[in-house]
Design an enzyme around this catalytic site. Sequence first.
Site, PDB file in Angstrom:
ATOM      1  N   GLY B 149       0.951  -1.121  -0.164  1.00 32.75           N
ATOM      2  CA  GLY B 149       0.186   0.094   0.181  1.00 32.75           C
ATOM      3  C   GLY B 149       0.459   1.255  -0.253  1.00 32.75           C
ATOM      4  O   GLY B 149       2.302   1.546   0.399  1.00 32.75           O
ATOM      5  N   CYS B 150       0.693   2.660  -0.833  1.00 34.23           N
ATOM      6  CA  CYS B 150       0.826   3.524  -0.626  1.00 34.23           C
ATOM      7  C   CYS B 150       1.315   3.800   1.286  1.00 34.23           C
ATOM      8  O   CYS B 150       2.693   4.520   1.396  1.00 34.23           O
ATOM      9  CB  CYS B 150       0.005   4.745  -0.705  1.00 34.23           C
ATOM     10  N   TYR B 151       0.036   4.562   2.316  1.00 34.01           N
ATOM     11  CA  TYR B 151       0.919   4.659   3.063  1.00 34.01           C
ATOM     12  C   TYR B 151       1.764   3.654   3.919  1.00 34.01           C
ATOM     13  O   TYR B 151       2.871   4.011   4.810  1.00 34.01           O
ATOM     14  CB  TYR B 151      -0.320   4.435   4.117  1.00 34.01           C
TER      15      TYR B 151
END
Lengths: 346, 346, 346, 346
Positions: B149-151
């Site tokens: 994921g990005c986070y």
Amino acid sequence: MKISIVGATGYTGAELLRILASHPAAEIQYITSESQPGTAIADIYPHLTRFYTQKLTNLASLEKIAADSDVIFIGLPHGHAMEVGRKATAINANIKIIDLGADYRFKNHDTYEQWYKVPHTHRNANAVYGLTELNRSQIREAAIVGNPGCYTTASILALAPLVKNKLVDLTTIIVDAKSGVSGAGRGLNLGSHFTEVFESVKAYNVGGHRHTPEIEEVLGRLAGEDIILSFTPHLIPMARGILSTCYANLKAGVTAEQVDAAYVSLYGKEYFIRLLGRGGCPATKNTRGSNFCDLGWHIDKRTGRVVAIAAIDNLVKGAAGQAIQNMNVLFNIDERTGLDYAPVYP
Amino acid sequence: MKISIVGATGYTGAELLRILASHPAAEIQYITSESQPGTAIADIYPHLTRFYTQKLTNLASLEKIAADSDVIFIGLPHGHAMEVGRKATAINANIKIIDLGADYRFKNHDTYEQWYKVPHTHRNANAVYGLTELNRSQIREAAIVGNPGCYTTASILALAPLVKNKLVDLTTIIVDAKSGVSGAGRGLNLGSHFTEVFESVKAYNVGGHRHTPEIEEVLGRLAGEDIILSFTPHLIPMARGILSTCYANLKAGVTAEQVDAAYVSLYGKEYFIRLLGRGGCPATKNTRGSNFCDLGWHIDKRTGRVVAIAAIDNLVKGAAGQAIQNMNVLFNIDERTGLDYAPVYP
Amino acid sequence: MKISIVGATGYTGAELLRILASHPAAEIQYITSESQPGTAIADIYPHLTRFYTQKLTNLASLEKIAADSDVIFIGLPHGHAMEVGRKATAINANIKIIDLGADYRFKNHDTYEQWYKVPHTHRNANAVYGLTELNRSQIREAAIVGNPGCYTTASILALAPLVKNKLVDLTTIIVDAKSGVSGAGRGLNLGSHFTEVFESVKAYNVGGHRHTPEIEEVLGRLAGEDIILSFTPHLIPMARGILSTCYANLKAGVTAEQVDAAYVSLYGKEYFIRLLGRGGCPATKNTRGSNFCDLGWHIDKRTGRVVAIAAIDNLVKGAAGQAIQNMNVLFNIDERTGLDYAPVYP
Amino acid sequence: MKISIVGATGYTGAELLRILASHPAAEIQYITSESQPGTAIADIYPHLTRFYTQKLTNLASLEKIAADSDVIFIGLPHGHAMEVGRKATAINANIKIIDLGADYRFKNHDTYEQWYKVPHTHRNANAVYGLTELNRSQIREAAIVGNPGCYTTASILALAPLVKNKLVDLTTIIVDAKSGVSGAGRGLNLGSHFTEVFESVKAYNVGGHRHTPEIEEVLGRLAGEDIILSFTPHLIPMARGILSTCYANLKAGVTAEQVDAAYVSLYGKEYFIRLLGRGGCPATKNTRGSNFCDLGWHIDKRTGRVVAIAAIDNLVKGAAGQAIQNMNVLFNIDERTGLDYAPVYP
């Protein structure tokens, strides 16, 4: 009230003028600028056209300013404000001073000197920290109000119920704050240059921002013991607004209901604090242009932490609005006078 | 490589296409959309004009897609991706799958099911978590990559050196993350409506965001013990970029030099990780449009905490770029291929 | 090619470096700054880390710079660039000069002197106006390229087919242009201060912007007669992008099909010009970070006017990208080299 | 006044509520929404917390609403508003209607039907076009006010002095307008999705926007002859604000002083129009949140054109503010009541 603003050309000064333009009891006497005396304020801030025809004077007229004013707002760099405060109170024993800088914010002047790197030259002032909701009764008796910083207003309001009621472990407090760029002022520097800031976010002054000891001192007094905490400011690509996201470990056995009760007990009757309740996520936009502080809090059972979040407009509740709220308190008029309008959304 | 993209019309799909357009070894075979099959991708994303003349097909053609592709990128909602993964690997035993969603990210499928509320239907997949810098050698041997994921990419990269080297108290980790709005996707909702988001910042999903267990599992494996941490995402008025500000208490006796050494040791030779060093404050803007992760860290002696900060472009290193980096690893070509260009600043 | 950049620390210089980092034939020899010689460029522009280790030198080394370079890009204020051009061509007879300022843009030096208020000191230069699509063959033979302005590139490209084919009344041309703030450069001033520009739009230099005579001269040559037009630039709260909305009265009897044909005939084979066709509304975002110019046009039957609209990235097709396109032409390599990547959307 | 708002949940409705919250004579009776009846308005718009506890009702209660109100503001889609107007005036012969849509803006109902594609069902209404500064005396006598569009307010105010005084060639008028995204409303669509709009500018509805005939009709009446003009709206990445840049050829012999005099003569005593004078460049930011229209004009001697520029806040002077200004006129109270506060800058 006869009002003068010393150092009126920064964003805080302009915001004082914007709000006072609709304050029924306000009469502007003098506005000053050391760099642009003689200029009409509406030439510097055209949005104020129709509201002010005044020209700026400068501090050479302090004698006259102090004599002819009931209250002076000071928007000068730290170190300079207390000089004006000292002189003005000497000239006019009845005058009230509201300083929007740091000079009168600290009870512990050594802390001030350590973080601000200048000697404190007005230690015997009758000064009170102007977080209205916490210090209202002392403000009423004070001659000088040290108006809180923008980050500190949001951060203290978010944490005060937890700290005051000893619901959290005081060694675990972390404040992660996000501010719009107006907080950096109107002075030119690359860090506020549009093209550099737009579509970007970054932290700055990590562990070293001067609002840190201010939050610590005020919360420490509420707690009755010293507090050392982490404070990290961030720059966000917007003009106005501060969001403070505050973390702390709940003490063993503290329930969600106790946390709720702490917020309601401290703020339930406060007009300018709007409680979004447990699970609430305030957005800065809902406070834009207004004196409101929106508050929400979250209990994370997995980690045993509470996350308290406050949103304000940094130029209003974080500066000029709270200063006027304090003025209203000082002059014993309804605290909401001149401040009772809705945020500009969207 | 013969490449297909299943679910190509979200921002992640468009970003894959943007980057692959300059990848010397990439041949796009099929791109799919369940909602707009038959449409030319350049009609949906005009910026891709000159680069793609393809029209979208749909999953009815999965048999053909799997047979004719060396690698499939999946940009589908969770739950759907693993169905495609299962079928495609059954159709073509040599195919590589890179899933940009969550289905293949977890070693502990129970954790997945608990947070994502769907049964995991492809538990025996030969899948690896695709944080390239941490898992490069396993990725090389995998059939399926669960792209992070990005986070999580930003947060894990910021914290990994501290956790791996046991420099911090694992019970004290807090991640306060800020994301641009593209992270919320192209689907219409009020929370992504321009007028609502502009000049505003707020937290959301406090304590409940699904990237939390992903960060915990990966860091936990690095640490060799379970980790529970606080993760708070915030929405920032910009299109691209994530900044993760990560807090943890240093263990007693840990020195600043040990912290520095941990970062240099883990990342000193990593091309896509740019160390700004102790005291560095990365800005998302310096990574925009690129696959870089910029990292800085701070030792706060007053509190005994370390503050580690990572900046990435959420659509590149946080999604499509890292996916392509993983593809390069899977096919044993220079990891930088197609990704070695400078960020678009300002 | 051995490339030097004289005046490399503005946004145009940084953008040249960004693009040239991926140009397969580019070797950077010298980069200069009069204000910060000795500094590493990556310290000024951290996004360039990994791509340049060079330090800045200054014009005291011009002799060496000119001798060791095949081409010099000049990013200096007007008046200074022609001094460098004159000296450099004297030092190295084979050198190519690409000036990103105004000094070499005008055939009529009197016009230049009238608008730029300095004497033109290099009137006998072998210089060509570098709007690649219009002047490609002359550029190939030139020693010096006057690279077009940002507003002018968009405006001329939008209007050229209409003017060249005498489809419009030349006395009725109005250009209303909108630019992102990077066009104002990196120099500090209140007009580019984030808080002043954000959530605001305004016109500036109405009727007096220096790009006006540049557009007039180039279109006038295409038309074979003098043109006087209205040009109004506006500042938009974004970092990159220019949109030029251009109005003119169609001559009697001109059909929509003739207008379409004029665009297709002039640009149908141009790689960097993407025709959205009649009714098309280009958005700057679809060109961001790229060398494309997107063009659409509209026939308003009610008023008898044509409205032609061009969108570009002001720093790429409006400056550094077109300069590199011109370099490719000068050195007889594929014009797209180093420029053939997709825009960064969203 | 007893006030009801029919269709209160769009941005215009919310802005009416924001402003009326500080209007000393306003009493809100009913607010309606067909989609969310029963919901508290502060749950939909949390910024209104502290100002309204009302819940939304719906049009099923129109009988009661009309009977109990002195004035109804209508924020419904075109076609629906005139139905409400027709019924409400039948129920309550003394009621005043202020419609913020297009239904009552046109004297020529055929023009309305042609552009809005619905039959006009209330042709015999006692309705007046509500551009207060131009029609004040007629508004005072009207039962129904057709409140002007946002683009039209700015464009007509900019051009009226030129047209009324026959200073320009009426066949040469071009209006190039730029609007913030709130003008597109709160309805979800890709064109208002944050990530699509941010850092982008584009034109839309070129030559076909429905505000075109509205501007033409009003200016035509001022001129005493039909006017056909070009109008091009653009979308700008900001929430609030409209800038109209208007071009026209000066008639032979018209002097700059005559132009100046035309503006001063028409607007010199208007409180809400602030004349920046010849050479002035209004910025939307200086009007944000306020009912002011800032105006500047430019004489371009080279082209013989005048360029007139108006800036407003589209939701205030372009919608809710002007509607309240009209209400004040209708009820014969000071026009500035509830509107006399300074813009929110920065």
